[in-house]
Design a protein around this motif. Structure first.
Motif, mmCIF file in Angstrom:
data_model
loop_
_atom_site.group_PDB
_atom_site.id
_atom_site.type_symbol
_atom_site.label_atom_id
_atom_site.label_comp_id
_atom_site.label_asym_id
_atom_site.label_seq_id
_atom_site.Cartn_x
_atom_site.Cartn_y
_atom_site.Cartn_z
ATOM 1 N N MET A 1 -71.727 10.119 74.547
ATOM 2 C CA MET A 1 -70.618 9.420 75.198
ATOM 3 C C MET A 1 -70.920 9.268 76.676
ATOM 4 S SD MET A 1 -67.533 11.542 73.519
ATOM 5 C CE MET A 1 -68.377 13.038 73.998
ATOM 6 N N GLN A 2 -70.822 8.067 77.172
ATOM 7 C CA GLN A 2 -71.109 7.840 78.567
ATOM 8 C C GLN A 2 -69.844 7.569 79.335
ATOM 9 O OE1 GLN A 2 -73.235 4.176 79.198
ATOM 10 N NE2 GLN A 2 -72.657 3.459 77.186
ATOM 11 N N GLN A 3 -69.929 7.783 80.631
ATOM 12 C CA GLN A 3 -68.806 7.510 81.508
ATOM 13 C C GLN A 3 -69.244 6.473 82.512
ATOM 14 O OE1 GLN A 3 -67.264 10.971 83.363
ATOM 15 N NE2 GLN A 3 -65.273 10.076 83.749
ATOM 16 N N SER A 4 -68.389 5.494 82.756
ATOM 17 C CA SER A 4 -68.760 4.393 83.622
ATOM 18 C C SER A 4 -69.277 4.877 84.965
ATOM 19 C CB SER A 4 -67.525 3.502 83.837
ATOM 20 O OG SER A 4 -67.789 2.541 84.800
ATOM 21 N N LYS A 5 -70.368 4.240 85.445
ATOM 22 C CA LYS A 5 -70.957 4.661 86.708
ATOM 23 C C LYS A 5 -69.972 4.543 87.855
ATOM 24 C CE LYS A 5 -72.878 0.050 87.503
ATOM 25 N NZ LYS A 5 -74.104 -0.730 87.641
ATOM 26 N N PHE A 255 -70.522 -8.296 83.598
ATOM 27 C CA PHE A 255 -71.729 -8.805 84.209
ATOM 28 C C PHE A 255 -72.946 -8.106 83.596
ATOM 29 C CE2 PHE A 255 -74.602 -8.395 88.099
ATOM 30 C CZ PHE A 255 -75.274 -9.561 87.812
ATOM 31 N N PRO A 256 -73.882 -8.842 83.010
ATOM 32 C CA PRO A 256 -75.001 -8.212 82.311
ATOM 33 C C PRO A 256 -75.910 -7.367 83.201
ATOM 34 C CG PRO A 256 -74.756 -10.465 81.594
ATOM 35 C CD PRO A 256 -73.850 -10.294 82.770
ATOM 36 N N GLY A 257 -75.802 -7.521 84.522
ATOM 37 C CA GLY A 257 -76.547 -6.645 85.408
ATOM 38 C C GLY A 257 -76.112 -5.192 85.300
ATOM 39 N N GLU A 258 -74.941 -4.962 84.686
ATOM 40 C CA GLU A 258 -74.448 -3.609 84.429
ATOM 41 C C GLU A 258 -74.744 -3.184 82.994
ATOM 42 O OE1 GLU A 258 -70.332 -4.188 85.057
ATOM 43 O OE2 GLU A 258 -70.504 -4.535 87.197
ATOM 44 N N TRP A 259 -75.756 -3.766 82.410
ATOM 45 C CA TRP A 259 -75.985 -3.619 80.977
ATOM 46 C C TRP A 259 -75.940 -2.174 80.495
ATOM 47 C CZ3 TRP A 259 -76.001 -6.822 76.974
ATOM 48 C CH2 TRP A 259 -76.484 -6.332 75.760
ATOM 49 N N SER A 260 -76.574 -1.247 81.233
ATOM 50 C CA SER A 260 -76.670 0.127 80.756
ATOM 51 C C SER A 260 -75.337 0.859 80.828
ATOM 52 C CB SER A 260 -77.717 0.903 81.557
ATOM 53 O OG SER A 260 -77.333 0.988 82.921
ATOM 54 N N ASN A 261 -74.422 0.383 81.664
ATOM 55 C CA ASN A 261 -73.160 1.094 81.812
ATOM 56 C C ASN A 261 -72.130 0.206 82.511
ATOM 57 O OD1 ASN A 261 -71.377 3.171 81.591
ATOM 58 N ND2 ASN A 261 -72.487 4.598 82.886
ATOM 59 N N PRO A 262 -71.458 -0.695 81.785
ATOM 60 C CA PRO A 262 -70.472 -1.581 82.406
ATOM 61 C C PRO A 262 -69.401 -0.801 83.152
ATOM 62 C CG PRO A 262 -70.930 -2.258 80.155
ATOM 63 C CD PRO A 262 -71.595 -0.928 80.342
ATOM 64 N N GLU A 263 -68.898 -1.409 84.230
ATOM 65 C CA GLU A 263 -67.959 -0.701 85.093
ATOM 66 C C GLU A 263 -66.601 -0.485 84.449
ATOM 67 O OE1 GLU A 263 -67.684 -2.606 88.852
ATOM 68 O OE2 GLU A 263 -69.590 -1.786 89.567
ATOM 69 N N ASN A 264 -66.079 -1.503 83.765
ATOM 70 C CA ASN A 264 -64.765 -1.324 83.161
ATOM 71 C C ASN A 264 -64.614 -2.269 81.976
ATOM 72 O OD1 ASN A 264 -64.435 -3.755 84.470
ATOM 73 N ND2 ASN A 264 -62.526 -3.221 85.478
ATOM 74 N N PRO A 265 -63.606 -2.029 81.131
ATOM 75 C CA PRO A 265 -63.429 -2.848 79.930
ATOM 76 C C PRO A 265 -62.972 -4.254 80.269
ATOM 77 C CG PRO A 265 -61.651 -1.263 80.122
ATOM 78 C CD PRO A 265 -62.633 -0.927 81.199
ATOM 79 N N GLY A 266 -63.700 -5.251 79.803
ATOM 80 C CA GLY A 266 -63.357 -6.632 80.068
ATOM 81 C C GLY A 266 -62.637 -7.264 78.892
ATOM 82 N N GLY A 267 -62.035 -8.413 79.172
ATOM 83 C CA GLY A 267 -61.421 -9.201 78.115
ATOM 84 C C GLY A 267 -59.932 -8.964 77.963
#
Length: 439
Positions: A1-5, A255-267
């Motif tokens: 489980m990861q946590q947003s950077k 933004f795909p530049g955050e591919w490894s760990n997106p900042e927050n849930p989109g949509g």
């Protein structure tokens, strides 16, 4: 489980700022809703402090840490997602704020994994990792029983249900992150990758933004899983006003530049009353799009861009229609004109209002806006667009509480909903508050 950077470092402050033991249900903060008039805005939860207070405080004295969504049950009781506190919280009849699901530390379930079994687990033993969306089921489906709270926990890659009568939590579907299960019955073997939003239609079908799989997925009332939109790759919108085949189209939920760990849930998701059209907030494409579930086509109904997408070197999942690096943000323009010509900035949550308009959080513009689907005209209903630098909330005196909602200072609002009386509520995320626009 990861946590947003973005939130990993901030989360340290949750426990450092904790005020457990200082509990009271007597408000010390002023209730700006007590004398609020029609068209004005006021705070209903939160005193603006970022952190966790230990629970049990009066709703106006409670601390929140990036609230992102909210919902009302059949009794008109307010529930909210305290995103970086990893909790689901409820406003009780005595006006205190109670946790119903979640623990002190982020995680994935209770220690004995009872939420994976028919017995279920008490909500206060179940750890969550950034819960991002919730709603109350109105009928029995393969996902939930009528009356259950359905929870989408972004970093848990699962759907969970919480039953109010028993307080027990069950995992409905999902496991480790991945893409699996289309054409099969939903269950614990179904795989999602950071699902961000979920909604149910009147016929018992459930739709989900499977964010890092770049798809909209459906759990039908018979339990079968399928993809109904998205080609599995991020990309800029090329549809203009033309209806494109949904399964060949691209989304840009982050933004795909955050591919490894997106900042927050989109949509964001909303469904029409006849269950024939699914509305989607395509966040980083700065558009609202309509999915015709019968024809299988996507059309833009609001937002003209700009948007952007970049390929990541050596990453098999690339963008189409590449343009700027970094991508341009949307902007604000177009009020009182055609929604398709308007400029949006990272739209998130969607909800139909009692007037039939489609409301949405124009998050990056610090506004709540509404689209009249009959005329195509877009207008702002709350928020002046003013915002402080970074994620620092406004001072209480600068919020605009008690004044016109159009002059209010919102700060990155992500969630919206309407209560049973048709009153608009807003998760004012960076202001660490829940606010309402008085009817």
């Amino acid at each position: 489980m990861q946590q947003s950077k973005w939130f990993r470092g901030l989360a340290i402050g949750v426990w450092a700022a904790s005020a457990a033991g200082c509990q009271t249900t007597q408000a010390t903060s002023a209730d700006t809703c007590a004398s609020a008039t029609s068209g004005s805005i006021c705070t209903v939860v939160g005193d603006g402090t970022k952190g966790y207070d230990g629970g049990g405080l009066h709703r106006l004295d409670s601390w929140l840490y990036f609230p992102v969504d909210l919902a009302f049950d059949s009794k008109n009781t307010l529930y909210l997602l305290d995103w970086n506190n990893h909790r689901v919280r409820r406003v009780d009849p005595d006006d205190s704020l109670e946790t119903v699901m979640g623990t002190e530390d982020p995680g994935d379930g209770d220690p004995g994994k009872k939420d994976l079994t028919p017995a279920g687990a008490p909500g206060l033993t179940v750890s969550l990792n950034h819960p991002s969306d919730l709603f109350f089921a109105t009928q029995d489906t393969p996902v939930a029983k009528a009356g259950d709270l359905v929870l989408d926990a972004w970093h848990n890659h699962r759907l969970r249900t919480w039953t109010p009568a028993s307080g027990l939590v069950h995992v409905t579907c999902g496991q480790n992150p991945g893409f699996y299960g289309d054409g099969k019955p939903v269950g614990l073997t179904t795989m999602f990758n950071q699902p961000s939003k979920v909604i149910q239609d009147k016929d018992g079908n459930t739709y989900m933004i499977d964010m890092r799989n770049w798809r909209i997925r459906k759990i039908a009332k018979d339990g079968m899983v399928s993809s109904v939109a998205g080609n599995g790759k991020p990309g800029a919108v090329a549809d203009d006003a033309t209806a494109l085949a949904a399964l060949k189209s691209s989304f840009l939920f982050f933004f795909p530049g955050e591919w490894s760990n997106p900042e927050n849930p989109g949509g964001g998701l909303e469904i029409s009353a006849d269950s024939k059209t699914l509305y989607i907030a395509d966040t980083e494409n700065h558009r609202i799009r309509a999915l015709d579930l019968t024809a299988g086509t996507l059309t833009t109904i609001a937002g003209s861009g700009p948007s952007g997408c970049v390929n990541i070197p050596n990453n098999a999942t690339g963008c189409v229609n590449d343009n700027l690096n970094p991508p341009q943000k949307g902007d604000f323009a177009g009020d009182n004109g055609p929604a398709t010509a308007a400029r949006l900035n990272e739209p998130h949550d969607l909800a139909f209002g009692p007037d039939g308009r489609l409301y949405f959080a124009d998050t990056g513009n610090n506004r709540i806006r509404a689209i009249d689907l009959k005329t195509g005209i877009i207008t702002t209903v709350a928020g002046s667009g003013k915002a402080p630098d970074g994620v620092k909330p406004f001072a209480t005196s600068d919020l605009g509480d008690g004044g016109s909602a159009l002059n209010a200072a919102l700060n990155h609002p992500e969630g919206i909903t309407f209560d049973k009386n048709g009153t608009l509520y807003v998760a004012d995320t960076y202001n660490q508050r829940i606010r309402k626009v008085v009817k």
